[in-house]
Design an enzyme around this catalytic site. Structure first.
Site, PDB file in Angstrom:
ATOM      1  N   ARG A 265       0.833  -1.223   0.000  1.00  0.00           N
ATOM      2  CA  ARG A 265       0.000   0.000   0.000  1.00  0.00           C
ATOM      3  C   ARG A 265       0.860   1.263   0.000  1.00  0.00           C
ATOM      4  O   ARG A 265       0.350   2.370   0.107  1.00  0.00           O
ATOM      5  CB  ARG A 265      -0.960  -0.018   1.183  1.00  0.00           C
ATOM      6  CG  ARG A 265      -0.280  -0.074   2.491  1.00  0.00           C
ATOM      7  CD  ARG A 265      -1.273  -0.048   3.621  1.00  0.00           C
ATOM      8  NE  ARG A 265      -0.523  -0.238   4.850  1.00  0.00           N
ATOM      9  CZ  ARG A 265      -1.041  -0.463   6.001  1.00  0.00           C
ATOM     10  NH1 ARG A 265      -2.327  -0.560   6.130  1.00  0.00           N
ATOM     11  NH2 ARG A 265      -0.290  -0.613   7.071  1.00  0.00           N
TER      12      ARG A 265
ATOM     13  N   LYS B  66       6.803 -17.349   9.381  1.00  0.00           N
ATOM     14  CA  LYS B  66       6.682 -17.378  10.823  1.00  0.00           C
ATOM     15  C   LYS B  66       6.674 -15.948  11.381  1.00  0.00           C
ATOM     16  O   LYS B  66       7.147 -15.065  10.677  1.00  0.00           O
ATOM     17  CB  LYS B  66       7.808 -18.200  11.441  1.00  0.00           C
ATOM     18  CG  LYS B  66       9.171 -17.467  11.523  1.00  0.00           C
ATOM     19  CD  LYS B  66      10.160 -18.220  12.346  1.00  0.00           C
ATOM     20  CE  LYS B  66      10.224 -17.691  13.749  1.00  0.00           C
ATOM     21  NZ  LYS B  66      11.171 -16.602  13.968  1.00  0.00           N
TER      22      LYS B  66
ATOM     23  N   HIS C 151      12.870 -21.504   8.150  1.00  0.00           N
ATOM     24  CA  HIS C 151      14.019 -21.439   7.232  1.00  0.00           C
ATOM     25  C   HIS C 151      15.173 -22.347   7.664  1.00  0.00           C
ATOM     26  O   HIS C 151      16.044 -22.665   6.867  1.00  0.00           O
ATOM     27  CB  HIS C 151      14.476 -19.990   6.998  1.00  0.00           C
ATOM     28  CG  HIS C 151      15.276 -19.393   8.111  1.00  0.00           C
ATOM     29  ND1 HIS C 151      14.715 -18.889   9.245  1.00  0.00           N
ATOM     30  CD2 HIS C 151      16.613 -19.216   8.255  1.00  0.00           C
ATOM     31  CE1 HIS C 151      15.661 -18.418  10.032  1.00  0.00           C
ATOM     32  NE2 HIS C 151      16.825 -18.600   9.462  1.00  0.00           N
TER      33      HIS C 151
ATOM     34  N   LYS D 174      18.337 -24.971   5.369  1.00  0.00           N
ATOM     35  CA  LYS D 174      19.805 -24.856   5.434  1.00  0.00           C
ATOM     36  C   LYS D 174      20.438 -26.163   4.980  1.00  0.00           C
ATOM     37  O   LYS D 174      20.005 -27.237   5.386  1.00  0.00           O
ATOM     38  CB  LYS D 174      20.247 -24.530   6.872  1.00  0.00           C
ATOM     39  CG  LYS D 174      19.889 -23.116   7.316  1.00  0.00           C
ATOM     40  CD  LYS D 174      20.380 -22.858   8.726  1.00  0.00           C
ATOM     41  CE  LYS D 174      19.839 -21.556   9.285  1.00  0.00           C
ATOM     42  NZ  LYS D 174      20.650 -20.400   9.007  1.00  0.00           N
TER      43      LYS D 174
ATOM     44  N   ASP E  81      10.438 -17.174  19.640  1.00  0.00           N
ATOM     45  CA  ASP E  81      11.132 -16.746  18.425  1.00  0.00           C
ATOM     46  C   ASP E  81      12.025 -17.855  17.862  1.00  0.00           C
ATOM     47  O   ASP E  81      12.161 -17.988  16.652  1.00  0.00           O
ATOM     48  CB  ASP E  81      11.978 -15.501  18.740  1.00  0.00           C
ATOM     49  CG  ASP E  81      12.666 -14.924  17.512  1.00  0.00           C
ATOM     50  OD1 ASP E  81      11.981 -14.742  16.497  1.00  0.00           O
ATOM     51  OD2 ASP E  81      13.896 -14.668  17.559  1.00  0.00           O
TER      52      ASP E  81
ATOM     53  N   HIS F 164      12.642 -23.304  15.283  1.00  0.00           N
ATOM     54  CA  HIS F 164      13.940 -23.780  14.789  1.00  0.00           C
ATOM     55  C   HIS F 164      14.556 -24.895  15.645  1.00  0.00           C
ATOM     56  O   HIS F 164      14.969 -25.931  15.131  1.00  0.00           O
ATOM     57  CB  HIS F 164      14.940 -22.626  14.704  1.00  0.00           C
ATOM     58  CG  HIS F 164      14.453 -21.437  13.928  1.00  0.00           C
ATOM     59  ND1 HIS F 164      13.643 -21.558  12.828  1.00  0.00           N
ATOM     60  CD2 HIS F 164      14.651 -20.110  14.087  1.00  0.00           C
ATOM     61  CE1 HIS F 164      13.378 -20.349  12.341  1.00  0.00           C
ATOM     62  NE2 HIS F 164      13.970 -19.463  13.104  1.00  0.00           N
TER      63      HIS F 164
ATOM     64  N   LYS G  45      20.499 -14.270  22.512  1.00  0.00           N
ATOM     65  CA  LYS G  45      21.101 -13.162  21.767  1.00  0.00           C
ATOM     66  C   LYS G  45      22.203 -12.559  22.634  1.00  0.00           C
ATOM     67  O   LYS G  45      22.217 -12.738  23.853  1.00  0.00           O
ATOM     68  CB  LYS G  45      20.040 -12.102  21.466  1.00  0.00           C
ATOM     69  CG  LYS G  45      18.917 -12.652  20.575  1.00  0.00           C
ATOM     70  CD  LYS G  45      18.505 -11.682  19.502  1.00  0.00           C
ATOM     71  CE  LYS G  45      17.322 -12.184  18.710  1.00  0.00           C
ATOM     72  NZ  LYS G  45      17.694 -12.943  17.513  1.00  0.00           N
TER      73      LYS G  45
END
Ligand code: BG6
Length: 501
Positions: free
Chosen positions: A53, A150, A180, A184, A237, A242, A341
């Site tokens: 948009r 996701k 994803h 791999k 997350d 994963h 992280k």
């Protein structure tokens, strides 16, 4: 019929990307399309439509796209880029308004391509509306597929709702739920390692394996994704998708064939066998943390709270979990999962710790190390097998651990394709093996729920960890176990085995 060879040209297709000028599309999807075009897999008769948009001219759209692709593709070939831009089209419209789909309809109806892929790279809260609008405009047909990015909801209930809504207009065979990690190369190699090598498979069980560790460490912080991340945290997350997918590939039984449903049936069984967490024992099985200020690569970095500019957040940026797969093969073997992280390095690794020999018949006083199979998934892809060998020379049996390393990426001359390249081509080919089925996603959410419903109790134990340190993962380990520590190279005598293509 779709061609099956992985490097052959796929059938011509029309791809419509909702959220096509967002961060994910520009960073991952378009570079992947570029590489597949370079490899000759996409012909100039295919079309890519970006539905957005944001008001801009076609020239502005193409200039921005070109600049972004160039940013993410090193050593770009301008001729290939030009060809890719030629098949990219801009469609102005609000995905929430059915009336705005008429231009898309016109464009799609004017192409000759049978295969139509709708890629939802938007917040999942509007997936239902997009499907509804595509349907009411008559844009979904037998050869249509939908790709769902996701996160698929934020809990079991919202995920079930998305599933239900999508199934109102697409069949399960048309739905491609992306994780994803499954695209791999090294993750796919897990299947080959396990099921093409009898050596490992015969000892792949609780009789020979002491524990299994899966680490996905990142040194980046949350960057500009604070808004999203603060609602999700490390568990939703990374683990719910994963890490659980990696666990499934390590723990599953050999599938009957590589047929998508045969593979997914086996993964589903693993998810069903995961022991759900109980309030009474949750603290010894799950630990969370949040990064504080510290140093990464020698430079100072801010705390999570400073990064998101919200000082009352309790969201976890680190989580470690002791999981159990309660079935015949894995009874009693802990699966340790950890991700976070702002850890010291970015790397993903699976470590299979074998049991020690039942009896040490050698007189050496040095402790005997157990065998380990270390599977480094990224950034360098390699395998390492740690074994005890005799130290040469007289003086009796002295032994030490030697690591045999297989340099996976160095053994092949071609560049390793990015996950999205393989996944996008699989959607066009109609191969669902590397995508999650609805029941798999729900089973993963069910197990995750046994953790989230105990957040309050877990959060009492939450710690702040200094950026650039490994986080509080030790607390969940059983006695005598320890995390395999990160190594850039190889701590033992190096013996690199290269195989020729
Ligand atoms: C994404 C997560 O799915 O995976 C990110 O949302 C994370 O938070 C990323 O950084 C990691 O992917 P990769 O391929 O870099 O390991």
């Amino acid at each position: 019929m779709s061609k099956l060879h992985p490097n052959s040209q796929v059938d011509n297709f029309d791809l419509v990307i909702f959220g096509g000028d967002g961060d994910l599309a520009l960073r991952k999807i378009f570079p992947a399309l570029y590489y597949r075009m370079e490899a000759g897999q996409i012909s100039s008769y295919s079309n890519i439509f970006v539905f957005s948009r944001r008001k801009r001219t076609v020239a502005e759209f193409k200039a921005n796209l070109s600049q972004k692709i160039t940013e993410y593709v090193p050593e770009i070939n301008t001729e290939i880029l030009k060809n890719l831009l030629k098949i990219c089209h801009y469609v102005l419209g609000d995905a929430l308004s059915s009336a705005h789909y008429s231009q898309l309809k016109r464009k799609l109806n004017s192409t000759k391509n049978d295969i139509r892929v709708f890629y939802y790279s938007t917040p999942s809260s509007i997936f239902g509306n997009i499907s509804e609008n595509l349907h009411s405009n008559g844009l979904i047909h037998e050869q249509s597929r939908v790709v769902l990015e996701k996160p698929l909801g934020h809990d079991l209930e919202s995920s079930e709702k998305i599933n239900k809504k999508t199934l109102e207009h697409f069949t399960e065979k048309q739905i491609y739920r992306i994780d994803h990690y499954l695209g791999k190369e090294t993750v796919q190699n897990l299947m080959v390692l396990r099921f093409a090598n009898n050596l490992f498979e015969s000892s792949w069980n609780s009789k020979y394996i002491e524990n299994i560790q899966i680490t996905v460490a990142e040194n980046i912080g949350v960057g500009s994704r604070g808004n999203y991340y603060d609602r999700y945290g490390a568990l939703l997350d990374m683990v719910q998708n994963h890490l659980l997918q990696l666990l499934c590939l390590v723990a599953m039984e050999p599938p009957v064939s590589l047929n998508a449903d045969h593979v997914r049936d086996e993964k589903l069984k693993v998810l069903h066998s995961l022991r759900v967490h109980e309030k009474q024992t949750i603290e010894s099985n799950v630990i969370t943390g949040q990064y504080a200020r510290g140093e990464i690569d020698g430079g100072p970095v801010k705390s999570y709270l400073e990064d998101i500019d919200k000082f009352d957040s309790t969201t976890e940026t680190f989580v470690a979990i002791k999981a159990h797969v309660d079935n015949w093969r894995w009874a009693g073997v802990p699966f340790y999962l950890r991700t976070g992280k702002r850890l010291p390095h970015r790397y993903s690794e699976i470590v299979i710790n074998f049991k020690n020999v039942p009896h040490n018949l050698f007189p050496s006083k040095e402790g005997m190390l157990n065998n380990k199979l270390i599977i480094r998934l990224q950034p360098e892809e390699h395998l390492e097998l740690v074994q005890m060998v005799k130290v040469p020379g007289p003086g009796g049996y002295r032994y030490k651990p030697i690591s045999f390393e297989l340099d996976y990426s160095g053994s092949f001359e071609n560049r390793f394709p990015e996950a999205y390249e393989r996944l996008l081509m699989d959607v066009v080919r109609g191969n669902q093996t590397l995508f999650m089925r609805g029941d798999e996603v729900n089973a993963a959410w069910k197990w995750t729920k046994s953790i989230t419903q105990n957040w309050e109790k877990i959060n009492q134990g939450k710690v702040l960890y200094k950026s650039g340190t490994w986080g509080p993962g030790d607390k969940i380990l059983d006695e005598g176990h320890q995390w395999h520590s990160y190594k850039k190279g190889n701590q033992y005598v190096k013996k690199v085995v290269r195989i020729k293509e």
